[in-house]
Scaffold this motif. Structure first.
Motif, PDB file in Angstrom:
ATOM      1  N   GLU A 383       0.539 -19.098 -34.515  1.00  0.00           N
ATOM      2  CA  GLU A 383      -0.670 -19.055 -35.305  1.00  0.00           C
ATOM      3  C   GLU A 383      -0.655 -20.069 -36.117  1.00  0.00           C
ATOM      4  O   GLU A 383      -1.894 -20.279 -37.019  1.00  0.00           O
ATOM      5  CB  GLU A 383      -0.231 -17.685 -36.147  1.00  0.00           C
ATOM      6  N   HIS A 384       0.019 -21.172 -36.220  1.00  0.00           N
ATOM      7  CA  HIS A 384       0.255 -22.409 -36.871  1.00  0.00           C
ATOM      8  C   HIS A 384      -0.504 -23.404 -35.815  1.00  0.00           C
ATOM      9  O   HIS A 384      -0.313 -24.720 -36.146  1.00  0.00           O
ATOM     10  CB  HIS A 384       1.291 -23.017 -37.315  1.00  0.00           C
ATOM     11  N   GLY A 385      -0.839 -23.086 -34.471  1.00  0.00           N
ATOM     12  CA  GLY A 385      -1.433 -24.139 -33.639  1.00  0.00           C
ATOM     13  C   GLY A 385      -0.270 -24.786 -32.882  1.00  0.00           C
ATOM     14  O   GLY A 385      -0.595 -25.798 -32.448  1.00  0.00           O
ATOM     15  N   SER A 386       0.924 -24.281 -32.901  1.00  0.00           N
ATOM     16  CA  SER A 386       1.917 -24.914 -32.003  1.00  0.00           C
ATOM     17  C   SER A 386       2.706 -24.061 -31.101  1.00  0.00           C
ATOM     18  O   SER A 386       2.170 -22.821 -30.861  1.00  0.00           O
ATOM     19  CB  SER A 386       3.128 -25.425 -33.215  1.00  0.00           C
ATOM     20  N   ASP A 387       3.487 -24.654 -30.288  1.00  0.00           N
ATOM     21  CA  ASP A 387       4.147 -23.860 -29.280  1.00  0.00           C
ATOM     22  C   ASP A 387       5.628 -24.427 -29.207  1.00  0.00           C
ATOM     23  O   ASP A 387       5.926 -25.567 -29.527  1.00  0.00           O
ATOM     24  CB  ASP A 387       3.367 -24.068 -27.876  1.00  0.00           C
ATOM     25  N   PRO A 388       6.434 -23.578 -28.246  1.00  0.00           N
ATOM     26  CA  PRO A 388       7.810 -23.845 -28.504  1.00  0.00           C
ATOM     27  C   PRO A 388       8.175 -25.209 -27.601  1.00  0.00           C
ATOM     28  O   PRO A 388       9.375 -25.850 -27.936  1.00  0.00           O
ATOM     29  CB  PRO A 388       8.275 -22.607 -27.503  1.00  0.00           C
ATOM     30  N   TRP A 389       7.287 -25.591 -26.918  1.00  0.00           N
ATOM     31  CA  TRP A 389       7.711 -26.819 -25.668  1.00  0.00           C
ATOM     32  C   TRP A 389       7.040 -27.978 -26.492  1.00  0.00           C
ATOM     33  O   TRP A 389       7.341 -28.980 -25.887  1.00  0.00           O
ATOM     34  CB  TRP A 389       7.199 -26.577 -24.650  1.00  0.00           C
ATOM     35  N   THR A 390       6.223 -28.009 -27.316  1.00  0.00           N
ATOM     36  CA  THR A 390       5.692 -29.403 -28.234  1.00  0.00           C
ATOM     37  C   THR A 390       6.405 -29.707 -29.508  1.00  0.00           C
ATOM     38  O   THR A 390       6.327 -28.867 -30.414  1.00  0.00           O
ATOM     39  CB  THR A 390       4.242 -28.990 -28.349  1.00  0.00           C
ATOM     40  N   PRO A 391       6.928 -30.538 -29.454  1.00  0.00           N
ATOM     41  CA  PRO A 391       7.462 -31.231 -30.677  1.00  0.00           C
ATOM     42  C   PRO A 391       6.430 -31.195 -32.029  1.00  0.00           C
ATOM     43  O   PRO A 391       5.308 -31.636 -31.631  1.00  0.00           O
ATOM     44  CB  PRO A 391       8.102 -32.312 -30.538  1.00  0.00           C
ATOM     45  N   SER A 392       7.055 -30.523 -33.000  1.00  0.00           N
ATOM     46  CA  SER A 392       6.163 -30.637 -34.245  1.00  0.00           C
ATOM     47  C   SER A 392       6.998 -30.652 -35.630  1.00  0.00           C
ATOM     48  O   SER A 392       8.328 -30.402 -35.303  1.00  0.00           O
ATOM     49  CB  SER A 392       5.234 -29.284 -34.209  1.00  0.00           C
ATOM     50  N   GLY A 393       6.428 -30.837 -36.604  1.00  0.00           N
ATOM     51  CA  GLY A 393       7.027 -30.936 -37.912  1.00  0.00           C
ATOM     52  C   GLY A 393       7.148 -29.614 -38.551  1.00  0.00           C
ATOM     53  O   GLY A 393       7.640 -29.680 -39.445  1.00  0.00           O
ATOM     54  N   LEU A 394       6.880 -28.598 -37.776  1.00  0.00           N
ATOM     55  CA  LEU A 394       6.693 -27.451 -38.610  1.00  0.00           C
ATOM     56  C   LEU A 394       8.211 -26.760 -38.715  1.00  0.00           C
ATOM     57  O   LEU A 394       9.203 -26.832 -37.867  1.00  0.00           O
ATOM     58  CB  LEU A 394       6.020 -26.301 -37.618  1.00  0.00           C
ATOM     59  N   ARG A 395       8.441 -26.051 -40.013  1.00  0.00           N
ATOM     60  CA  ARG A 395       9.605 -25.557 -40.106  1.00  0.00           C
ATOM     61  C   ARG A 395      10.073 -24.581 -39.098  1.00  0.00           C
ATOM     62  O   ARG A 395       9.339 -23.773 -38.596  1.00  0.00           O
ATOM     63  CB  ARG A 395       9.541 -24.842 -41.288  1.00  0.00           C
ATOM     64  N   ASP A 396      11.565 -24.686 -38.918  1.00  0.00           N
ATOM     65  CA  ASP A 396      11.933 -23.816 -37.777  1.00  0.00           C
ATOM     66  C   ASP A 396      11.517 -23.744 -36.584  1.00  0.00           C
ATOM     67  O   ASP A 396      11.536 -22.913 -35.843  1.00  0.00           O
ATOM     68  CB  ASP A 396      11.803 -22.225 -38.444  1.00  0.00           C
ATOM     69  N   HIS A 397      10.848 -24.900 -36.076  1.00  0.00           N
ATOM     70  CA  HIS A 397      10.369 -24.975 -34.619  1.00  0.00           C
ATOM     71  C   HIS A 397      11.204 -24.621 -33.574  1.00  0.00           C
ATOM     72  O   HIS A 397      11.028 -23.863 -32.690  1.00  0.00           O
ATOM     73  CB  HIS A 397       9.497 -26.220 -34.663  1.00  0.00           C
ATOM     74  N   GLY A 398      12.422 -25.066 -33.739  1.00  0.00           N
ATOM     75  CA  GLY A 398      13.588 -25.055 -32.806  1.00  0.00           C
ATOM     76  C   GLY A 398      14.116 -23.596 -32.843  1.00  0.00           C
ATOM     77  O   GLY A 398      15.084 -23.474 -31.804  1.00  0.00           O
ATOM     78  N   TRP A 399      13.666 -22.659 -33.594  1.00  0.00           N
ATOM     79  CA  TRP A 399      14.219 -21.284 -33.431  1.00  0.00           C
ATOM     80  C   TRP A 399      12.873 -20.154 -33.074  1.00  0.00           C
ATOM     81  O   TRP A 399      12.760 -19.182 -33.415  1.00  0.00           O
ATOM     82  CB  TRP A 399      14.534 -20.978 -34.785  1.00  0.00           C
ATOM     83  N   PHE A 400      12.237 -20.720 -32.078  1.00  0.00           N
ATOM     84  CA  PHE A 400      10.963 -20.059 -31.460  1.00  0.00           C
ATOM     85  C   PHE A 400      11.393 -18.740 -30.920  1.00  0.00           C
ATOM     86  O   PHE A 400      10.493 -17.932 -30.795  1.00  0.00           O
ATOM     87  CB  PHE A 400      10.274 -20.889 -30.562  1.00  0.00           C
ATOM     88  N   ASP A 401      12.549 -18.761 -30.482  1.00  0.00           N
ATOM     89  CA  ASP A 401      13.142 -17.423 -29.767  1.00  0.00           C
ATOM     90  C   ASP A 401      13.636 -16.316 -30.691  1.00  0.00           C
ATOM     91  O   ASP A 401      14.189 -15.458 -30.148  1.00  0.00           O
ATOM     92  CB  ASP A 401      13.888 -17.581 -28.560  1.00  0.00           C
ATOM     93  N   MET A 402      13.468 -16.674 -31.935  1.00  0.00           N
ATOM     94  CA  MET A 402      14.079 -15.485 -32.964  1.00  0.00           C
ATOM     95  C   MET A 402      13.105 -14.716 -33.276  1.00  0.00           C
ATOM     96  O   MET A 402      11.966 -14.854 -33.574  1.00  0.00           O
ATOM     97  CB  MET A 402      14.614 -16.193 -34.170  1.00  0.00           C
ATOM     98  N   THR A 403      13.438 -13.249 -32.909  1.00  0.00           N
ATOM     99  CA  THR A 403      12.669 -12.355 -33.297  1.00  0.00           C
ATOM    100  C   THR A 403      13.177 -11.096 -33.933  1.00  0.00           C
ATOM    101  O   THR A 403      13.874 -10.572 -33.708  1.00  0.00           O
ATOM    102  CB  THR A 403      11.852 -11.520 -32.013  1.00  0.00           C
ATOM    103  N   ALA A 404      13.084 -11.151 -35.394  1.00  0.00           N
ATOM    104  CA  ALA A 404      13.648 -10.243 -36.425  1.00  0.00           C
ATOM    105  C   ALA A 404      13.065  -9.005 -36.580  1.00  0.00           C
ATOM    106  O   ALA A 404      11.661  -9.143 -36.686  1.00  0.00           O
ATOM    107  CB  ALA A 404      13.963 -11.074 -37.518  1.00  0.00           C
ATOM    108  N   GLY A 405      13.504  -7.899 -36.742  1.00  0.00           N
ATOM    109  CA  GLY A 405      12.829  -6.796 -36.984  1.00  0.00           C
ATOM    110  C   GLY A 405      13.933  -5.756 -37.352  1.00  0.00           C
ATOM    111  O   GLY A 405      14.277  -4.627 -36.556  1.00  0.00           O
ATOM    112  N   ASP A 406      14.566  -5.983 -38.413  1.00  0.00           N
ATOM    113  CA  ASP A 406      15.619  -4.906 -38.665  1.00  0.00           C
ATOM    114  C   ASP A 406      15.927  -4.731 -40.269  1.00  0.00           C
ATOM    115  O   ASP A 406      15.530  -5.386 -41.125  1.00  0.00           O
ATOM    116  CB  ASP A 406      16.857  -5.735 -38.275  1.00  0.00           C
TER     117      ASP A 406
END
Length: 891
Positions: A383-406
Motif C-alpha cells: 500500500e506504500h507502493g513497495s514490494d518485498p524484493w525491491t530495496p526501499s527506504g521504507l521502515r521495516d522493509h526487511g520484515w515483510f513476512d511478519m503478519t501480526a494478529g493477536d
C-alpha cells in the motif's frame, strides 16, 4: 476453586470462550507506524489526533475504557461530551513527539481499578472536566517549554479546581462468555448541577474499505433501545439500552474525506457523524434510517452537585427478553465479589489494606493493557507502493513476512500501543501470578512463525522491528514454567520445549550477528536502554570503530545460562538435550573468559582500579578506551548469576562431568571464576561472571546511597555523575553523561525516555533475582554493608528484601500520608477522590520516587505485584533448605 479460577479452567476449552471479549481496544491508534502513509515516516504528522475522529483506521481501533472481541471486529466504548468541548470525547488526548517538551505524553487522567483474567469483571475510571477541555493550552504551553522544565499537565491548567469535574466509572460484568453487562456511573464532584452527555457506542472495525470487496457488517435499530449487529464472521449480537427512550444515532465508520482530504466522501454518513450531531447540532450527520456501522445511544444526564447518575447497556450474543432488572444488578454484585475472592489468596499474609490496594491495581492495570495488535507488513508495504524484493527506504522493509494478529499485553495502550519484545517478557513474568495460560502465550507469541524473522531475530517494536532488545525471553519462559510447577504442580515441558526450539534460532542469530569479531564479546547496540550511554548505540559511532558492550556481553551470558537451565530440564525427558546443555555451558564459559581476561588488560571491560565494568570503545587505529560511565551497563554482569541445585539423576551427573572436562581441557575459561568447580551452600553450583572479589567490589558501589542505591530502588546511573559528569571529546565535540534523576534533557530516542538516573523496575527485578541466586550459593556467611558505609551488615537475601521493600514503597502511603509516586502533586496526595488512584509509571525519580515517563504504563512496572507475592513466600529458611533456590524468584 473460586468462580474466576473455574472460568480460567473453562477458558482453555473452545466451548467456553471467556476470553472472546475483553479490553482489547487501543487507547491511541492515530500516530502509529501502522497508520502512517506519509512519504517521510513521520507517523505523528501523517495521522494526527485531529484526524482521529474523522478518519477510518486501517489496522485497529481505539476508545475510552472500551472492549472488543479478540479480533477487534466489533467494539464497544463510552463517548462523552460536557456541553462545552469542541469535540466529542471518544479517546484520550495527548501530545505528539514534537509537541511535548519531553516527547509524546497522554494528557488525561484515567485509571484501571479492577480486572479479572477472563474479564468477567472490569472497572475503569475517567476524570472529565466540566470546563472546556484545554487542548490548545496543553499543546502551546508544552511546546514552549524547554527540556529543563517540567511538563505542563492537565491538573496545571486549573480545569479541576473546585472539584468541577465528573468521575465516570465504567463497569463490565459477564453474565456468560458472550453476554456483557455495562454500567456507567457518573459522579459530579463539583458543587453545582452539571450536564453530561454519555454515549455508549458500538461500531465495527473498518475491514471493507481496503480492497478485495469483503462482506460488509451492519448495525440497525431493532425497536426501542435495541441495536442489532450482524457480522459475517462474528455472527449476530444485540446491544440493549436500559432507557429505551434515548435516541439511537447511526453513522458509518468511514473517513470524512471532505474534512480530512478535501475530496468527496463515500457516504454522507461518516465516522465523525455522531460527534457532529451531538456537538454541532448537525441533524443531517446521522442516518435517519437507523442503519450503519457505528451507533450510539445518546443519554443526556443532569447530575446534581455531589450527586451521581447511571447508564446501563448490555451486549449479548443472543436475543434477551429481559436484559435489565434484578438479574442485571445481581450479576454485577456477584462478579464484584468473585473478583475479591480471586485476588484474596494473592495478598500476602499480614499485608496492609494499602499494600493490597497496590497489588490489585497493578495486576488489574496489566490485564487492562491487553490490545488486539493487527499488522500485515507485506500488505502495508504494498500500500506504500513497495514490494518485498525491491530495496526501499521504507521502515521495516526487511520484515515483510511478519503478519501480526493477536491479543498482546502492551507496555501502555496510549504511549506505546504496540508490543516491545523485552517489555513483553517482563509482562509474562508478572502475569504468571494471575493467568498462567496468558503468561505462556505472551512468551510464545513473538517466537511464532508469523513474527520471528527467518534469520532468528525477534521483532523489537514497530518503529524498528530490526532493532535489538535484550534477550530475556528464555528467562521469562524459565520463570513461568517454574512458577507453574510450584503453584499447580503442572510440569509443562511441552511449553518449555516449544520455546527452547525457537530460542535456539534466536541465540544463533545473536552469536552470528552481534559478535562480529568472534571474540565472545557482544555489540548489541540499542538494547532497550535508550540514552544510557555516551553515544546513540543504534547509530554509527562518531569516532568510527566499534563498541564492546558490557551489558550486551552480560545479556548473552545470562541468555546462555537460562538456555543451559532449560536444556538440562528437558534432558530429563529426552537425553538428546544433554548435548545442547553442554554447548550452552561452553558458550557461557567462553563469554565469562572474554569479559574479564586474566590480568589488568587495558582493553577489557573490568576495571580493577574502580571495581566496575565499563563499555570499551575500540578505535579504528586499534587502540581502545573504557567509557567510564557508572550505569546499569556495569551492573548487568552481576545479573548473569545462576545457581544450580545438586541433582541425583545420572544424566545430570554426566552433564556436569562433560562440562568439567571442557573446563579441564581449557583452563583459561574458568581462571577468573572463583566459584567454578566448587560447591556452595547445600551442594549448589554457581555460574556467574563475578568471582567473590569482583562481587564485593560491585556490591559496594551498587549499595552506596551516593551511587546507585536510592530510597526507592537501584538507579540506572550512579548519583556520583551529578557532580562529576562523564565527558568524552572527539572531533571538537563533547559527549556528556550526567545524572538526571527525572526527565531526560536529551532528544535521543525522542526525548521521552531516560536511563540516566531514574529507577526502572525490570532491571531491579533482575538484580533482585541475581542476589537471591548468589545468596543461595554463598549462604548466610556472606554479608555486605547495606547501605555501604552504614556499618549494617546483611546477607544477600536480606539485601534483596531491602531493595524490593524500597521499590514497593514507591506506591505505598508513608507515615506522612503521601505516596512517593505522586511527588509534589497535592491533588493526588490529599484529595479523597484521587489519593487511592495509582498510576504505574514507566520509571521513577532517582531521588524521591516520583513517577516519570508514560503515566499509564502498568506494563513491566506491574512487577511490583510480583515482588510482593513472591518475596512474601520466601524466607531465608527456604534457601537453607534448598526450596527457595529452585523457586521462581531464583529462576
Amino acid at each position: 476453586m473460586d468462580a474466576e479460577r473455574e472460568r480460567l479452567r473453562q477458558a482453555a476449552a473452545p466451548d467456553a470462550p471467556w476470553r472472546l471479549w475483553g479490553p482489547y481496544l487501543s487507547e491511541r491508534q492515530w500516530g502509529t507506524v501502522r497508520e502512517d502513509y506519509s512519504g517521510d515516516g513521520d507517523a505523528w504528522s501523517s495521522f494526527p489526533h485531529d484526524h482521529a475522529r474523522s478518519r477510518a483506521y486501517r489496522w485497529g481501533e481505539d476508545g475510552l475504557g472500551g472492549i472488543s472481541d479478540a479480533e477487534q471486529r466489533l467494539c464497544l466504548s463510552v463517548a462523552l461530551w460536557n456541553g462545552r468541548d469542541p469535540i466529542l470525547k471518544e479517546r484520550p488526548f495527548g501530545l505528539t513527539n514534537g509537541e511535548g517538551n519531553h516527547g509524546e505524553d497522554v494528557k488525561e487522567y484515567y485509571f484501571y481499578l479492577d480486572n479479572t483474567p477472563t474479564h468477567s469483571y472490569m472497572r475503569f475510571l475517567y476524570k472529565y472536566p466540566q470546563a472546556p477541555f484545554p487542548y490548545n493550552d496543553l499543546v502551546s504551553t508544552n511546546r514552549a517549554r524547554g527540556r529543563q522544565e517540567f511538563e505542563y499537565e492537565l491538573l496545571d491548567t486549573g480545569v479541576f479546581e473546585g472539584g468541577r469535574y465528573f468521575d465516570v466509572f465504567v463497569e463490565y460484568a459477564k453474565a456468560a462468555p458472550e453476554d456483557v453487562l455495562v454500567e456507567v456511573t457518573v459522579a459530579n464532584r463539583g458543587p453545582d448541577e452539571a450536564v453530561l452527555h454519555v454515549l455508549p457506542t458500538l461500531w465495527f472495525r473498518n475491514t471493507w474499505s481496503w480492497g478485495g470487496d469483503p462482506p460488509r457488517p451492519l448495525l440497525r435499530a431493532d425497536g426501542r433501545g435495541h441495536v442489532a449487529a450482524e457480522h459475517p464472521e462474528l455472527g449476530g449480537y444485540h446491544l440493549y439500552v436500559d432507557d429505551g427512550d434515548v435516541p439511537l444515532l447511526f453513522t458509518e465508520n468511514e473517513t470524512h474525506n471532505e474534512r480530512v482530504f478535501g475530496t468527496p466522501s463515500a457516504s454522507p454518513y461518516v465516522k465523525d457523524g455522531i460527534g457532529r450531531h451531538v456537538v454541532d447540532g448537525d441533524a443531517a450527520a446521522v442516518n435517519p434510517a437507523g442503519t450503519g456501522t457505528k451507533a450510539a445511544a445518546h443519554h443526556v444526564l443532569t447530575v446534581p452537585g455531589g450527586g451521581a447518575a447511571t447508564v446501563r447497556v448490555r451486549l449479548a450474543g443472543a436475543r434477551l427478553d429481559a436484559p435489565f432488572g434484578a438479574g442485571f444488578d445481581g450479576t454485577l454484585r456477584e462478579r464484584r465479589g468473585e473478583a475479591d475472592a480471586f485476588y484474596a489468596p494473592l495478598v500476602p499474609a499480614g499485608a496492609t489494606a494499602d499494600e493490597a490496594l497496590v497489588l490489585r491495581q497493578a495486576l488489574a492495570g496489566l490485564l487492562w493493557s491487553k490490545q488486539y495488535y493487527h499488522f500485515d507488513v507485506e500488505t502495508w508495504l504494498a500500500e506504500h507502493g513497495s514490494d518485498p524484493w525491491t530495496p526501499s527506504g521504507l521502515r521495516d522493509h526487511g520484515w515483510f513476512d511478519m503478519t501480526a494478529g493477536d491479543v498482546i499485553v502492551m507496555p501502555d495502550k496510549w504511549e506505546y500501543p504496540w508490543f516491545a519484545a523485552w517489555d513483553l517478557a517482563f509482562h509474562a513474568v508478572a502475569l504468571a501470578a494471575v493467568d498462567m495460560d496468558l503468561a505462556k502465550h505472551q512468551v510464545e507469541v513473538l517466537l511464532g512463525d508469523r513474527y520471528l524473522h527467518a534469520n532468528g531475530q525477534i521483532p523489537a517494536y514497530e518503529w524498528n522491528f530490526g532493532d535489538v532488545n535484550p534477550p530475556v525471553h528464555a528467562w521469562a519462559a524459565r520463570f513461568v514454567h517454574t512458577l507453574d510447577r510450584r503453584l499447580t504442580g503442572n510440569d509443562d515441558l511441552d511449553f518449555l520445549e516449544r520455546v527452547f526450539q525457537k530460542l535456539l534460532l534466536n541465540f544463533t542469530w545473536w552469536v552470528n550477528r552481534k559478535d562480529p569479531d568472534g571474540r565472545n564479546v557482544f555489540q548489541g547496540g540499542f538494547l532497550g536502554l535508550d540514552n544510557i550511554g555516551v553515544f546513540d548505540r543504534s547509530a554509527p559511532l562518531p569516532t568510527g570503530g566499534s563498541l564492546d558492550q558490557a551489558d550486551g556481553t552480560a545479556w548473552m551470558a545470562f541468555y546462555a545460562q537460562t538456555m543451559l537451565q532449560i536444556a538440562a530440564v528437558l534432558s530429563d525427558r529426552d537425553p538428546g538435550y544433554e548435548d545442547l546443555a553442554v554447548r550452552f555451558a561452553q558458550h557461557f564459559l567462553r563469554i565469562s573468559a572474554s569479559i574479564d581476561r586474566v590480568g589488568d588488560v587495558k582493553d577489557e571491560m573490568w576495571d580493577e582500579e574502580d571495581g566496575f565494568f565499563y563499555d570499551v570503545l575500540r578505535l579504528p587505529d586499534g587502540s581502545a578506551t573504557r567509557l567510564k560511565v557508572r550505569s546499569l551497563v556495569g551492573l548487568l554482569p552481576l545479573c548473569a548469576s545462576t545457581v544450580f541445585l545438586p541433582h541425583p539423576d545420572p544424566g545430570e551427573a554426566r552433564l556436569l562431568d562433560r562440562v568439567r572436562d571442557f573446563a579441564t581441557r581449557h583452563p583459561t575459561v574458568t581462571r577468573g571464576m572463583s566459584a567454578a568447580g566448587r560447591e556452595g551452600a547445600g551442594g549448589r553450583r554457581l555460574l556467574s561472571l563475578l568471582d567473590e572479589h569482583k562481587l564485593r567490589r560491585v556490591l559496594a558501589i551498587m549499595l552506596d546511597e551516593e551511587e546507585f542505591l536510592s530510597p526507592h530502588g537501584i538507579r540506572s546511573l550512579s548519583r556520583r555523575h551529578a557532580g562529576r559528569p562523564y565527558e568524552f571529546r572527539t572531533d571538537g565535540q563533547v559527549h556528556r553523561v550526567a545524572y538526571l534523576p527525572a526527565e531526560s534533557d536529551s532528544g535521543m530516542f525522542g526525548g521521552n525516555s531516560n536511563w540516566r538516573g531514574p529507577v526502572w523496575f525490570p532491571m531491579n527485578a533482575l538484580i533482585v533475582r541475581a542476589l537471591l541466586n548468589l545468596h543461595a550459593f554463598y549462604g548466610d556467611g556472606f554479608t555486605v554493608e547495606c547501605p555501604t558505609g552504614s556499618g549494617h551488615r546483611m546477607t544477600l537475601y536480606e539485601v534483596s528484601r531491602e531493595i524490593t521493600s524500597r521499590l514497593v514503597g514507591v506506591f505505598l502511603r508513608g507515615p506522612d500520608g503521601r505516596r512517593p509516586v505522586y511527588g509534589g502533586q497535592r491533588t493526588f496526595q490529599e484529595d479523597p477522590h484521587w489519593r487511592d488512584l495509582l498510576s504505574f509509571h514507566e520509571y521513577f525519580h532517582g531521588d524521591d520516587g516520583a513517577g516519570i515517563g508514560a503515566a499509564h504504563q502498568t506494563g513491566w512496572t506491574a512487577l511490583v505485584a510480583t515482588f510482593m507475592i513472591l518475596h512474601s513466600d520466601l524466607t531465608a529458611a527456604d534457601f537453607q533448605a534448598g526450596g527457595g533456590a529452585e523457586g521462581p524468584a531464583t529462576s
